[in-house]
Design an enzyme around this catalytic site. Structure first.
Site, mmCIF file in Angstrom:
data_model
loop_
_atom_site.group_PDB
_atom_site.id
_atom_site.type_symbol
_atom_site.label_atom_id
_atom_site.label_comp_id
_atom_site.label_asym_id
_atom_site.label_seq_id
_atom_site.Cartn_x
_atom_site.Cartn_y
_atom_site.Cartn_z
ATOM 1 N N CYS A 2 4.487 7.147 -6.762
ATOM 2 C CA CYS A 2 5.258 7.210 -8.006
ATOM 3 C C CYS A 2 6.080 8.506 -8.117
ATOM 4 C CB CYS A 2 4.382 7.073 -9.235
ATOM 5 S SG CYS A 2 3.453 5.536 -9.325
ATOM 6 N N SER A 55 2.745 0.350 -7.554
ATOM 7 C CA SER A 55 1.686 -0.355 -8.294
ATOM 8 C C SER A 55 0.374 -0.300 -7.520
ATOM 9 C CB SER A 55 2.084 -1.813 -8.530
ATOM 10 O OG SER A 55 3.309 -1.895 -9.203
ATOM 11 N N ILE A 56 -0.685 0.152 -8.210
ATOM 12 C CA ILE A 56 -1.995 0.259 -7.575
ATOM 13 C C ILE A 56 -3.085 -0.366 -8.448
ATOM 14 C CG2 ILE A 56 -3.768 1.840 -6.712
ATOM 15 C CD1 ILE A 56 -1.563 3.761 -5.928
#
Length: 223
Positions: A2, A55-56
């Site tokens: 990010c 996205s995690i």
């Protein structure tokens, strides 16, 4: 990984929305799953927040950023390892959640504890929170400085971001070498924060938070 980007622009004079988008895209590789920008106009200023998401934890749209909650908005890079514990504590206090992300937990924690929310977080993080109602910016970096956060204030304008090159690309900062930082680099092969290789650009120290309110920036150690 990010990336985060924020700019407080006086009289909307230094960084147009198109330029801000271009600067934000320079960090797209850090978060290829989703990118977005929000802007907030108030008095004689505009605040713009940008995010590139990897996205995690929550792969749905509910985890997209900038994320809003009541009169608060956040851009965030990192992971709070104990967010489920904090979420449980907040749910007992009446808070509800619509996502499975730690981002939403950070926002709720800030709403409940204010600046002291960082004392509850265990993890690696850098984030910016904009308080729309009080026109106040709050930024923080994790205790060991795992996640980067750079900032600069020139005149009445403030810019913060995950990478030095984006701050330089904004056009707000003159590309002037910081010779004290260069000395450290040539001597120790590293530049100690808050110094950076650019004059008037600072690395927020690990375990510190930054606030902007009423044209004043202050930095405080929380750990």
């Amino acid at each position: 990984m990010c990336s985060i980007l924020g700019c407080l622009d006086y009289n909307n004079s230094i960084l147009s929305l198109d330029k801000f988008q271009q600067v934000n895209k320079l960090m797209h590789r850090r978060g290829p799953d989703h990118s977005d920008i929000k802007e907030y106009f108030f008095s004689d200023r505009v605040l713009r927040l940008g995010h590139n998401r990897l996205s995690i934890l929550d792969l749905s749209n509910h985890g997209h950023q900038p994320m809003t909650f009541d009169d608060l908005v956040i851009v965030y890079n990192g992971e709070v390892y104990n967010f489920l514990e904090i979420r449980s504590d907040l749910e007992k206090l009446g808070y509800t959640f619509v996502s499975n992300s730690d981002t939403e937990v950070i926002l709720s924690a800030y709403q409940h504890w204010g600046d002291a929310c960082v004392e509850h977080f265990r993890g690696m993080f850098a984030f910016l929170i904009w308080d729309v109602r009080n026109q106040r910016l709050f930024a923080a970096r994790d205790r060991l400085g795992i996640k980067p956060l750079y900032w600069s204030m020139v005149g009445e304008n403030v810019i913060l971001g995950s990478e030095l090159k984006t701050i330089l690309a904004s056009g707000l900062i003159e590309p002037v070498m910081n010779y004290q930082a260069l000395h450290h680099y040539l001597t120790f092969y590293s530049v100690p924060p808050p110094l950076t290789m650019l004059e008037n650009v600072h690395s927020l120290l690990p375990g510190h938070c930054l606030t902007w309110e009423k044209d004043t920036v202050s930095v405080k150690q929380y750990w």
